[in-house]
Design a protein around this motif. Structure first.
Motif, PDB file in Angstrom:
ATOM      1  N   TYR A  95       0.845  -1.190   0.000  1.00 15.29           N
ATOM      2  CA  TYR A  95       0.000   0.000   0.000  1.00 15.29           C
ATOM      3  C   TYR A  95       0.882   1.242   0.000  1.00 15.29           C
ATOM      4  CZ  TYR A  95      -3.833  -3.139   1.157  1.00 15.29           C
ATOM      5  OH  TYR A  95      -4.768  -4.155   1.125  1.00 15.29           O
ATOM      6  N   GLN A  96       0.345   2.337  -0.510  1.00 12.75           N
ATOM      7  CA  GLN A  96       1.101   3.573  -0.551  1.00 12.75           C
ATOM      8  C   GLN A  96       0.294   4.722   0.034  1.00 12.75           C
ATOM      9  OE1 GLN A  96       1.489   3.791  -4.888  1.00 12.75           O
ATOM     10  NE2 GLN A  96       0.257   5.681  -4.875  1.00 12.75           N
ATOM     11  N   THR A  97       1.007   5.713   0.530  1.00 15.51           N
ATOM     12  CA  THR A  97       0.370   6.921   1.032  1.00 15.51           C
ATOM     13  C   THR A  97       1.299   8.089   0.761  1.00 15.51           C
ATOM     14  OG1 THR A  97      -0.703   7.947   2.942  1.00 15.51           O
ATOM     15  CG2 THR A  97       1.337   6.772   3.371  1.00 15.51           C
ATOM     16  N   ALA A  98       0.729   9.274   0.633  1.00 15.96           N
ATOM     17  CA  ALA A  98       1.511  10.473   0.359  1.00 15.96           C
ATOM     18  C   ALA A  98       1.453  11.403   1.562  1.00 15.96           C
ATOM     19  CB  ALA A  98       0.995  11.185  -0.885  1.00 15.96           C
ATOM     20  N   SER A  99       2.584  12.005   1.880  1.00 15.30           N
ATOM     21  CA  SER A  99       2.653  12.952   2.985  1.00 15.30           C
ATOM     22  C   SER A  99       3.387  14.205   2.518  1.00 15.30           C
ATOM     23  CB  SER A  99       3.367  12.332   4.190  1.00 15.30           C
ATOM     24  OG  SER A  99       4.694  11.950   3.831  1.00 15.30           O
ATOM     25  N   GLY A 100       3.224  15.265   3.271  1.00 12.76           N
ATOM     26  CA  GLY A 100       3.862  16.518   2.907  1.00 12.76           C
ATOM     27  C   GLY A 100       2.862  17.491   2.319  1.00 12.76           C
ATOM     28  N   THR A 101       3.373  18.515   1.679  1.00  5.83           N
ATOM     29  CA  THR A 101       2.534  19.529   1.048  1.00  5.83           C
ATOM     30  C   THR A 101       2.856  19.590  -0.430  1.00  5.83           C
ATOM     31  OG1 THR A 101       4.173  21.248   1.530  1.00  5.83           O
ATOM     32  CG2 THR A 101       2.417  20.922   3.145  1.00  5.83           C
TER      33      THR A 101
ATOM     34  N   ALA B 256       4.177  20.683  -3.916  1.00  2.80           N
ATOM     35  CA  ALA B 256       5.362  21.481  -4.213  1.00  2.80           C
ATOM     36  C   ALA B 256       4.982  22.835  -4.803  1.00  2.80           C
ATOM     37  CB  ALA B 256       6.272  20.723  -5.174  1.00  2.80           C
ATOM     38  N   VAL B 257       5.739  23.852  -4.421  1.00  5.24           N
ATOM     39  CA  VAL B 257       5.590  25.198  -4.972  1.00  5.24           C
ATOM     40  C   VAL B 257       6.930  25.585  -5.586  1.00  5.24           C
ATOM     41  CG1 VAL B 257       5.125  27.628  -4.475  1.00  5.24           C
ATOM     42  CG2 VAL B 257       3.888  25.826  -3.236  1.00  5.24           C
ATOM     43  N   THR B 258       6.910  26.088  -6.822  1.00  7.51           N
ATOM     44  CA  THR B 258       8.127  26.501  -7.510  1.00  7.51           C
ATOM     45  C   THR B 258       8.175  28.018  -7.635  1.00  7.51           C
ATOM     46  OG1 THR B 258       8.201  24.438  -8.789  1.00  7.51           O
ATOM     47  CG2 THR B 258       9.491  26.283  -9.625  1.00  7.51           C
ATOM     48  N   TYR B 259       9.272  28.598  -7.165  1.00  9.70           N
ATOM     49  CA  TYR B 259       9.499  30.042  -7.286  1.00  9.70           C
ATOM     50  C   TYR B 259      10.522  30.247  -8.409  1.00  9.70           C
ATOM     51  CZ  TYR B 259       7.537  29.707  -2.582  1.00  9.70           C
ATOM     52  OH  TYR B 259       6.750  29.403  -1.503  1.00  9.70           O
ATOM     53  N   SER B 260      10.092  30.866  -9.495  1.00  9.84           N
ATOM     54  CA  SER B 260      10.948  31.003 -10.674  1.00  9.84           C
ATOM     55  C   SER B 260      11.477  32.437 -10.801  1.00  9.84           C
ATOM     56  CB  SER B 260      10.167  30.632 -11.938  1.00  9.84           C
ATOM     57  OG  SER B 260       9.724  29.296 -11.879  1.00  9.84           O
ATOM     58  N   TYR B 261      12.684  32.539 -11.370  1.00 11.89           N
ATOM     59  CA  TYR B 261      13.278  33.851 -11.611  1.00 11.89           C
ATOM     60  C   TYR B 261      14.066  33.797 -12.914  1.00 11.89           C
ATOM     61  CZ  TYR B 261      15.776  38.237 -10.678  1.00 11.89           C
ATOM     62  OH  TYR B 261      16.275  39.511 -10.736  1.00 11.89           O
ATOM     63  N   GLY B 262      13.690  34.666 -13.844  1.00 10.08           N
ATOM     64  CA  GLY B 262      14.376  34.728 -15.127  1.00 10.08           C
ATOM     65  C   GLY B 262      14.744  36.132 -15.523  1.00 10.08           C
ATOM     66  N   PHE B 263      14.811  37.050 -14.546  1.00  7.03           N
ATOM     67  CA  PHE B 263      15.173  38.444 -14.785  1.00  7.03           C
ATOM     68  C   PHE B 263      14.163  39.168 -15.675  1.00  7.03           C
ATOM     69  CE2 PHE B 263      18.965  36.234 -13.539  1.00  7.03           C
ATOM     70  CZ  PHE B 263      19.600  37.117 -12.673  1.00  7.03           C
ATOM     71  N   GLU B 264      12.933  38.614 -15.716  1.00  8.45           N
ATOM     72  CA  GLU B 264      11.873  39.280 -16.469  1.00  8.45           C
ATOM     73  C   GLU B 264      11.293  40.430 -15.646  1.00  8.45           C
ATOM     74  OE1 GLU B 264      11.338  38.328 -19.648  1.00  8.45           O
ATOM     75  OE2 GLU B 264      12.915  36.836 -19.320  1.00  8.45           O
ATOM     76  N   ASN B 265      10.631  41.363 -16.320  1.00  3.01           N
ATOM     77  CA  ASN B 265      10.136  42.560 -15.647  1.00  3.01           C
ATOM     78  C   ASN B 265       9.096  42.258 -14.571  1.00  3.01           C
ATOM     79  OD1 ASN B 265      11.756  44.310 -17.166  1.00  3.01           O
ATOM     80  ND2 ASN B 265      10.250  44.420 -18.820  1.00  3.01           N
TER      81      ASN B 265
ATOM     82  N   ARG C 173      15.030  28.214 -10.580  1.00  2.00           N
ATOM     83  CA  ARG C 173      13.798  27.604 -10.067  1.00  2.00           C
ATOM     84  C   ARG C 173      14.065  27.020  -8.682  1.00  2.00           C
ATOM     85  NH1 ARG C 173      14.822  25.192 -14.678  1.00  2.00           N
ATOM     86  NH2 ARG C 173      14.787  23.109 -13.785  1.00  2.00           N
ATOM     87  N   LEU C 174      13.385  27.575  -7.705  1.00  2.00           N
ATOM     88  CA  LEU C 174      13.522  27.132  -6.318  1.00  2.00           C
ATOM     89  C   LEU C 174      12.231  26.431  -5.912  1.00  2.00           C
ATOM     90  CD1 LEU C 174      15.070  27.087  -3.642  1.00  2.00           C
ATOM     91  CD2 LEU C 174      14.245  29.410  -3.223  1.00  2.00           C
ATOM     92  N   VAL C 175      12.331  25.174  -5.503  1.00  2.00           N
ATOM     93  CA  VAL C 175      11.168  24.360  -5.172  1.00  2.00           C
ATOM     94  C   VAL C 175      11.071  24.214  -3.664  1.00  2.00           C
ATOM     95  CG1 VAL C 175      10.011  22.138  -5.472  1.00  2.00           C
ATOM     96  CG2 VAL C 175      11.367  23.104  -7.344  1.00  2.00           C
ATOM     97  N   GLU C 176       9.866  24.437  -3.145  1.00  2.00           N
ATOM     98  CA  GLU C 176       9.611  24.266  -1.714  1.00  2.00           C
ATOM     99  C   GLU C 176       8.504  23.241  -1.523  1.00  2.00           C
ATOM    100  OE1 GLU C 176       8.939  26.956   2.278  1.00  2.00           O
ATOM    101  OE2 GLU C 176       8.113  27.679   0.385  1.00  2.00           O
ATOM    102  N   GLY C 177       8.684  22.354  -0.546  1.00  2.00           N
ATOM    103  CA  GLY C 177       7.663  21.351  -0.265  1.00  2.00           C
ATOM    104  C   GLY C 177       7.689  20.223  -1.282  1.00  2.00           C
ATOM    105  N   GLY C 178       6.589  19.490  -1.324  1.00  2.00           N
ATOM    106  CA  GLY C 178       6.478  18.348  -2.228  1.00  2.00           C
ATOM    107  C   GLY C 178       5.958  17.126  -1.503  1.00  2.00           C
ATOM    108  N   LEU C 179       5.136  16.376  -2.179  1.00  2.00           N
ATOM    109  CA  LEU C 179       4.565  15.162  -1.588  1.00  2.00           C
ATOM    110  C   LEU C 179       5.565  14.018  -1.667  1.00  2.00           C
ATOM    111  CD1 LEU C 179       0.946  15.356  -3.054  1.00  2.00           C
ATOM    112  CD2 LEU C 179       1.689  15.972  -0.756  1.00  2.00           C
ATOM    113  N   ILE C 180       5.656  13.259  -0.594  1.00  2.00           N
ATOM    114  CA  ILE C 180       6.537  12.091  -0.534  1.00  2.00           C
ATOM    115  C   ILE C 180       5.670  10.847  -0.447  1.00  2.00           C
ATOM    116  CG2 ILE C 180       8.335  10.919   0.784  1.00  2.00           C
ATOM    117  CD1 ILE C 180       9.190  13.656   1.826  1.00  2.00           C
ATOM    118  N   THR C 181       5.875   9.923  -1.367  1.00  2.00           N
ATOM    119  CA  THR C 181       5.120   8.669  -1.380  1.00  2.00           C
ATOM    120  C   THR C 181       5.890   7.592  -0.625  1.00  2.00           C
ATOM    121  OG1 THR C 181       4.110   9.207  -3.515  1.00  2.00           O
ATOM    122  CG2 THR C 181       4.048   6.907  -2.820  1.00  2.00           C
TER     123      THR C 181
END
Length: 312
Positions: A101-107, A109-118, A236-244
């Motif tokens: 059986y499997q289960t997922a925990s965590g939150t 994922a949120v990605t914060y991107s930066y490309g020097f755009e306006n 690209r900075l990733v925060e969080g993420g579900l772990i199976t």
């Protein structure tokens, strides 16, 4: 007498009596275990000959666990060998396979991107916005001095990884670029150092660094510097993420979650989970749910509106 595989040719020179003896083929057993108990039905245990096949069953989910398949390792914590509905080919030996059986925990994922755009926000950098080279979008960051940073302005509770792309424009491979973290946005600790020789001259090279070891930190890229021109983009900075996670012992028989008036003790109930309510639960302010059984005790209150359905 001559033998060719299973074919025998007898050429008697006189009247003869022929006796044929047969030896029984060995049989092998496939046994299934589900949550510590033998799984039995009309087909299992499966006793048959080597090479014969059977379709493995797909089991119902268990509490907050989802059935994932079958594995011959009783203590596996990985993706099972056989998914439900897979074909099992009998080998020359008895085998026991265990429901996984499997289960997922965590939150999520949120990605914060930066490309020097306006319109990019949440980042600061000493690199100069440039439209001469861009991996994505219109701009990238031009670096031609020392001590240049690209920094996420907010602290991250549970960073997962950071990725970025860098391009050299000369054969100069002096100095390096570093991924750094602190907890106070002042005393920076280097997580990893990438020498300039790791990056291509005239094309983009991407690097990805794991940050899962760290919590409650700021994150930046820090270029130690020369006057040689570099370009940086697609951060690209990733925060969080579900772990199976996987288990063969989900303890289905004791799947229960309790509402204390504020939260569920073991997640939202499901069709195979007993719900116990010891506080006040009102469908005016809380969502409906599905449960195997509902028990109200210790002065708990369950208020159900006319437009909400509880499936038991």
């Amino acid at each position: 007498m001559a033998q060719n595989g299973n074919q025998f040719t007898v050429t008697p020179s006189s009247p003869s009596q022929i006796q044929i003896n047969f030896e029984a083929k060995p049989t092998y057993t496939l046994s299934l275990m589900n949550d510590g108990a033998n799984y039995t039905n009309a087909n299992f245990p499966f006793v048959t000959y080597k090479g014969n096949t059977i379709t493995l069953p797909t089991l119902s989910n268990c509490g907050n666990y989802t059935f994932a398949g079958w594995d011959t390792n009783s203590g596996t914590t990985s993706i099972p060998i056989y998914p439900g509905g897979a074909t099992y080919n009998t080998t020359s030996g008895d085998v026991t396979s265990y429901a996984v059986y499997q289960t997922a925990s965590g939150t999520p994922a949120v990605t914060y991107s930066y490309g020097f755009e306006n319109n990019d926000t949440g980042w600061t950098s000493d690199a100069t916005q440039s439209n001469l080279e861009a991996k994505l979008g219109t701009y990238s960051g031009r670096i031609n001095t020392s001590n240049v940073h690209v920094t996420r302005t907010n602290i991250l509770t549970s960073p997962t990884s950071i990725a970025f792309s860098l391009m050299r424009t000369s054969n100069n491979t002096n100095v390096d670029i570093r991924v750094q973290v602190p907890s106070d946005n002042t005393n920076w600790t280097t997580v990893v150092t990438y020498p300039m020789g790791d990056f291509a001259n005239g094309s983009w090279t991407e690097k990805i660094t794991s940050l899962s070891y760290y919590q409650n930190v700021y994150v930046r890229l820090y270029y130690t510097g020369t006057t040689a021109i570099r370009y940086i983009d697609d951060v690209r900075l990733v925060e969080g993420g579900l772990i199976t996670s996987y288990t063969t012992t989900p303890n289905c028989s004791n799947a229960v979650t309790t509402w204390n008036g504020t939260t569920w003790s073991s997640g939202i109930p499901a069709s195979a989970v007993d719900a116990v309510i010891t506080g006040s639960y009102s469908t005016v302010s809380q969502p409906s749910f599905t449960a195997k059984n509902i028990t109200i005790k210790n002065s708990g209150v369950l208020e159900i509106t006319s437009i909400i359905q509880f499936q038991l």
